[in-house]
Write an enzyme that holds these catalytic residues in place. Structure first.
Site, PDB file in Angstrom:
ATOM      1  N   CYS A 123       0.835  -1.197   0.000  1.00 47.83           N
ATOM      2  CA  CYS A 123       0.000   0.000   0.000  1.00 47.83           C
ATOM      3  C   CYS A 123       0.873   1.251   0.000  1.00 47.83           C
ATOM      4  O   CYS A 123       1.717   1.427   0.889  1.00 47.83           O
ATOM      5  CB  CYS A 123      -0.915   0.008   1.223  1.00 47.83           C
ATOM      6  SG  CYS A 123      -1.950   1.489   1.323  1.00 47.83           S
ATOM      7  N   VAL A 166      -7.237  -7.003  -9.493  1.00 46.51           N
ATOM      8  CA  VAL A 166      -7.858  -6.158  -8.474  1.00 46.51           C
ATOM      9  C   VAL A 166      -8.788  -5.155  -9.143  1.00 46.51           C
ATOM     10  O   VAL A 166      -9.996  -5.356  -9.200  1.00 46.51           O
ATOM     11  CB  VAL A 166      -6.787  -5.442  -7.605  1.00 46.51           C
ATOM     12  CG1 VAL A 166      -7.456  -4.620  -6.513  1.00 46.51           C
ATOM     13  CG2 VAL A 166      -5.853  -6.468  -6.969  1.00 46.51           C
TER      14      VAL A 166
END
Length: 354
Positions: free
Chosen positions: A120, A247
């Site tokens: 992230c 994703v």
């Protein structure tokens, strides 16, 4: 977490993610397909839709360990599952071994594996040593992996999802250390911490790293820019990985792994069914899921504008019934339509339609 149900232990060939990754080529003639973690969006109803369209393994959104282990309200809000929600990987954002071990103890009975988020790039997470900060702190990351595997061994499957360094050899060195720490598999997102998602994923970097990981018993999954099965095959061919994680592509089209080039209408019917059956999704999240899927299908712009003006779930369901042939599970043909079935008997005037 009172509504959660325990998983069978030990893991079996049906729900052991490592076994599935290792055998998918033999059992299905292709590498493993994985629906990756999306902040807010990888909730139970959407996970089930992805499974209906050939996602072998599915992830939850990232859950912050420090909040989960300390706050019962966070536990209730962040994780919901059931017996059919498998194989399931719970992704965790964590920056210390103590929190990780507590998190694993609490979560592992309700899932089939745990993934540490090392990718992230959000600045707030990085400042706290979470997400992609961990690839620059290999001592801590490998300490956390070792602590979990030393305590649980094969009872808990543990993955790390990393980004690449500017110097690819630094990523190779990190992966080798993770293998020594007994990580079960590694997912590589082919961008650096500062690379924008608009920049194509670096498949050459993934191939370079994969070829240099000395422990071939540890599978490698590629992540980034998988929006179709053509992308899936191109990524596998170029990198030699053991599977591909999609994703963003699944948010628009959860049927990517079933070979659909655009979202089929049946996916929306399934999403509505699971949303009503399981409950718990906020209205805005439901609306955004449907917005993304319908946009991918090419819904007319004036209908899209109407969709985004709706304020409640009940009104949204009424709007679908007024404008489309939305089948329920008990209806013949439920969940199999491909094109948008516009209604021929809708009361369009209620929504300002001609």
């Amino acid at each position: 977490m009172s509504s959660l149900k325990l998983r069978p232990k030990p893991l079996t060939h049906k729900n052991d993610p490592l076994a599935i990754i290792r055998t998918r080529q033999d059992t299905h003639g292709r590498p493993v397909t994985i629906a990756g973690p999306m902040v807010r969006y990888s909730k139970l109803p959407f996970r089930q839709v992805c499974r209906k369209y050939n996602a072998d393994i599915v992830y939850t959104p990232m859950i912050l360990a420090r909040e989960f282990v300390r706050n019962s309200h966070a536990r209730t809000a962040d994780l919901s599952t059931n017996e059919s929600d498998t194989p399931l990987i719970v992704q965790v954002g964590v920056n210390n071994t103590t929190d990780l071990l507590r998190f694993v103890e609490m979560v592992s009975p309700f899932c089939d594996g745990i993934g540490i988020n090392c990718g992230c790039p959000i600045k707030e997470q990085v400042r706290e040593g979470i997400g992609s900060a961990l690839i620059y702190n290999p001592d801590l990351l490998c300490e956390m992996v070792s602590a979990v595997k030393d305590k649980y061994g094969n009872l808990v499957r543990l993955e790390t999802k990393i980004r690449i360094h500017d110097n690819w050899d630094d990523t190779v060195a990190l992966c080798r250390r993770l293998c020594d720490a007994k990580v079960d598999w590694i997912t590589i997102h082919g961008r650096t911490r500062t690379t924008r998602s608009s920049v194509p994923v670096n498949l050459e970097a993934i191939r370079y790293i994969r070829e240099r990981i000395s422990d071939k018993r540890v599978p490698v999954i590629a992540n980034g820019d998988c929006f179709s099965m053509a992308d899936f095959n191109r990524i596998v061919e170029h990198t030699g990985v053991d599977g591909v994680m999609a994703v963003r592509g699944l948010l628009e089209n959860p049927a990517v792994f079933a070979g659909h080039t655009k979202c089929p209408w049946g996916a929306l019917e399934l999403f509505w069914h699971y949303t009503v059956q399981f409950g718990g999704l906020p209205f805005r999240l439901i609306q955004h899921h449907l917005h993304c899927m319908l946009e991918n299908m090419g819904l007319e712009k004036h209908l899209h504008r109407e969709l985004m003006k709706i304020k409640t779930t009940a009104e949204l369901l009424d709007w679908f019934d007024a404008n489309f042939e939305l089948k329920r599970k008990s209806d013949a043909g439920f969940g199999i339509a491909v094109d948008i079935p516009y209604s021929t008997k809708s009361n369009c005037s209620e929504y300002g339609m001609p």
